[in-house]
Design an enzyme around this catalytic site. Sequence first.
Site, PDB file in Angstrom:
ATOM      1  N   HIS A   1       4.135  -5.269   3.441  1.00  0.00           N
ATOM      2  CA  HIS A   1       5.572  -5.306   2.654  1.00  0.00           C
ATOM      3  C   HIS A   1       6.570  -4.895   3.723  1.00  0.00           C
ATOM      4  CE1 HIS A   1       4.813  -7.326  -1.067  1.00  0.00           C
ATOM      5  NE2 HIS A   1       3.989  -6.071  -1.568  1.00  0.00           N
TER       6      HIS A   1
ATOM      7  N   HIS B   1      -1.921  -3.291   2.219  1.00  0.00           N
ATOM      8  CA  HIS B   1      -0.992  -3.972   1.338  1.00  0.00           C
ATOM      9  C   HIS B   1       0.529  -3.699   1.503  1.00  0.00           C
ATOM     10  CE1 HIS B   1      -0.357  -6.552  -2.520  1.00  0.00           C
ATOM     11  NE2 HIS B   1       0.765  -5.831  -2.384  1.00  0.00           N
ATOM     12  N   GLU B   2       0.473  -2.319   1.114  1.00  0.00           N
ATOM     13  CA  GLU B   2       2.020  -1.877   1.287  1.00  0.00           C
ATOM     14  C   GLU B   2       2.566  -1.951   2.646  1.00  0.00           C
ATOM     15  OE1 GLU B   2       3.594  -1.559  -1.600  1.00  0.00           O
ATOM     16  OE2 GLU B   2       1.276  -1.648  -2.712  1.00  0.00           O
TER      17      GLU B   2
ATOM     18  N   CYS C   1       0.180  -8.395  -6.885  1.00  0.00           N
ATOM     19  CA  CYS C   1       1.486  -7.424  -6.488  1.00  0.00           C
ATOM     20  C   CYS C   1       2.233  -7.708  -7.257  1.00  0.00           C
ATOM     21  CB  CYS C   1       1.632  -8.439  -5.260  1.00  0.00           C
ATOM     22  SG  CYS C   1       3.374  -7.766  -4.254  1.00  0.00           S
TER      23      CYS C   1
END
Length: 184
Positions: free
Chosen positions: A157, A153-154, A110
């Site tokens: 966030h 993954h994004e 990341c």
Amino acid sequence: MILMKDIIREGHETLREVAKEVPLPPSQADIDTLNKMEEFLINSQDDEIGEKYGLRPGVGLAAPQINVSKRMFAVRVEDDNGKEYYYALINPKIVSHSVEKSYLTSGEGCLSVDRDIPGYVMRYSRVTLKGFDKNGTEVKLRLRGLPAIVFQHELDHLNGVMFYDHINKQDPFHIPENAIPIER
């Protein structure tokens, strides 16, 4: 131009917040932010520009990573067949997913994490995602393999979740039954 100094690092409170929905149609300021995020990914993937500005290569960048707590991210990744997934999405969400899991054999990294964290991050193998582009037009994507992992993954966030939150604390390299390894 976004530089590495503009990307906040783990420990910053914004990375643990649930980001706010973006009103549609998006404001010019939100569009400009997404354009800068896309530009960062393009620059970070260009060896010459990346070296000149000290950019770590990235395949995704979420607004919270630049201390903007809004539900938007940019992704620039290709699948095993060379198909390009270049998207800037607003208010993305998973509308369906597989039971089956997959993981990157090399582990995940990341831009907001400056250390290697060993372990497998289990993700859904296939996801269907809906969101909006910079024009406010709905986008629906069916993803599998590396693109599915990057988008998840994004999306994490936007919910204040870091990739290492998914690593099994007792056995970081535990592989659930039928999980699909993705080489990167």
